[in-house]
Design a protein around this motif. Structure first.
Motif, short mmCIF file in Angstrom:
data_model
loop_
_atom_site.label_atom_id
_atom_site.label_comp_id
_atom_site.label_asym_id
_atom_site.label_seq_id
_atom_site.Cartn_x
_atom_site.Cartn_y
_atom_site.Cartn_z
N MET A 19 0.86 -1.14 0.06
CA MET A 19 0.04 0.12 -0.01
C MET A 19 0.90 1.38 0.05
SD MET A 19 -2.92 1.23 2.74
CE MET A 19 -3.07 -0.54 3.23
N LEU A 20 0.60 2.31 -0.92
CA LEU A 20 1.24 3.45 -0.73
C LEU A 20 1.29 4.13 0.55
CD1 LEU A 20 0.41 4.96 -4.27
CD2 LEU A 20 2.51 4.05 -3.63
N ASP A 21 2.44 4.83 0.91
CA ASP A 21 2.51 5.73 2.30
C ASP A 21 1.46 6.95 2.06
OD1 ASP A 21 3.67 6.21 4.58
OD2 ASP A 21 5.41 7.36 3.77
N MET A 22 1.34 7.30 0.80
CA MET A 22 0.64 8.68 0.63
C MET A 22 1.00 9.93 1.53
SD MET A 22 -1.57 7.30 -1.45
CE MET A 22 -3.13 8.33 -1.70
N ARG A 23 2.22 10.11 1.36
CA ARG A 23 2.84 11.35 2.21
C ARG A 23 1.95 12.67 1.94
NH1 ARG A 23 8.86 9.77 0.53
NH2 ARG A 23 8.82 7.75 1.66
N PRO A 24 1.86 13.30 3.03
CA PRO A 24 1.05 14.68 3.19
C PRO A 24 1.22 15.86 2.57
CG PRO A 24 2.09 14.23 5.29
CD PRO A 24 2.56 13.20 4.33
N SER A 25 2.75 15.94 2.08
CA SER A 25 3.06 17.16 1.49
C SER A 25 3.95 17.02 0.43
CB SER A 25 3.56 18.06 2.56
OG SER A 25 4.67 17.39 3.33
N CYS A 26 4.39 18.13 -0.29
CA CYS A 26 5.32 18.27 -1.20
C CYS A 26 6.75 18.23 -0.65
CB CYS A 26 5.28 19.39 -2.34
SG CYS A 26 6.36 19.77 -3.60
N GLU A 27 7.72 17.55 -1.06
CA GLU A 27 9.10 17.65 -0.51
C GLU A 27 9.78 18.90 -0.87
OE1 GLU A 27 11.59 14.29 -1.06
OE2 GLU A 27 10.03 12.88 -0.80
N CYS A 28 9.39 19.64 -2.07
CA CYS A 28 10.14 20.94 -2.30
C CYS A 28 9.40 22.05 -1.55
CB CYS A 28 9.96 20.90 -3.74
SG CYS A 28 11.00 19.97 -4.74
N CYS A 29 7.87 22.12 -1.63
CA CYS A 29 7.46 23.47 -1.18
C CYS A 29 6.47 23.42 0.03
CB CYS A 29 6.68 24.05 -2.61
SG CYS A 29 5.16 23.02 -2.89
N ASP A 30 6.62 22.10 0.59
CA ASP A 30 5.42 21.70 1.62
C ASP A 30 4.02 22.02 1.60
OD1 ASP A 30 5.72 20.47 4.45
OD2 ASP A 30 5.51 22.62 5.05
N VAL A 31 3.49 22.15 0.23
CA VAL A 31 2.13 22.28 0.18
C VAL A 31 1.33 21.12 0.40
CG1 VAL A 31 2.03 21.56 -2.21
CG2 VAL A 31 0.44 23.11 -1.63
N ASP A 32 0.15 21.19 1.00
CA ASP A 32 -0.66 20.06 1.50
C ASP A 32 -0.97 19.45 0.29
OD1 ASP A 32 -0.28 20.41 4.13
OD2 ASP A 32 -2.30 21.63 4.22
N LEU A 33 -0.96 17.88 0.29
CA LEU A 33 -1.17 16.81 -0.81
C LEU A 33 -2.08 16.12 -0.22
CD1 LEU A 33 1.97 16.49 -2.47
CD2 LEU A 33 0.22 17.78 -3.36
N PRO A 34 -3.60 16.31 -0.01
CA PRO A 34 -4.30 15.34 0.38
C PRO A 34 -4.69 14.04 -0.38
CG PRO A 34 -5.36 17.42 0.34
CD PRO A 34 -4.11 17.39 -0.41
N ALA A 35 -4.57 12.57 0.59
CA ALA A 35 -4.51 11.41 0.00
C ALA A 35 -5.76 11.16 -0.95
CB ALA A 35 -4.55 10.38 0.99
N ASP A 36 -6.74 11.88 -0.70
CA ASP A 36 -8.14 11.73 -1.44
C ASP A 36 -8.48 12.79 -2.61
OD1 ASP A 36 -8.85 13.57 0.31
OD2 ASP A 36 -10.62 13.01 0.90
N ALA A 37 -7.19 13.61 -3.01
CA ALA A 37 -7.26 14.48 -3.89
C ALA A 37 -6.25 14.18 -4.93
CB ALA A 37 -7.32 16.04 -3.35
#
Length: 81
Positions: free
Chosen positions: A1-19
């Motif tokens: 199963m993918l880890d689904m990390r919550p943010s961008c490693e470059c700019c730290d913007v939020d990356l919701p797993a369901d979007a």
């Protein structure tokens, strides 16, 4: 199963797993669409592998299969930034 990390490693913007909008390499390094396609040119700065769109985890499954809460941010920033 993918880890689904919550943010961008470059700019730290939020990356919701369901979007949509997150891109990953085969090691699951995670970047937003803007950084992945712009400054990184589709190549992971950590391993040199290609970045592809991360699949969306259905919202109904997030309680049973939660995404990671661990945020990773490159201290030195990303190339081109």
């Amino acid at each position: 199963m993918l880890d689904m990390r919550p943010s961008c490693e470059c700019c730290d913007v939020d990356l919701p797993a369901d979007a949509p909008g997150a891109f990953v390499c085969s090691f699951e390094c995670t970047f937003c669409e803007s950084c992945a396609e712009g400054r990184l040119g589709g190549i992971c700065p950590n391993c040199g592998g290609g970045l592809v769109a991360r699949p969306v985890r259905p919202t109904a499954l997030l309680d049973r299969h939660p995404p990671s809460a661990r945020r990773i941010l490159k201290e030195a920033g990303c190339p081109g930034g």
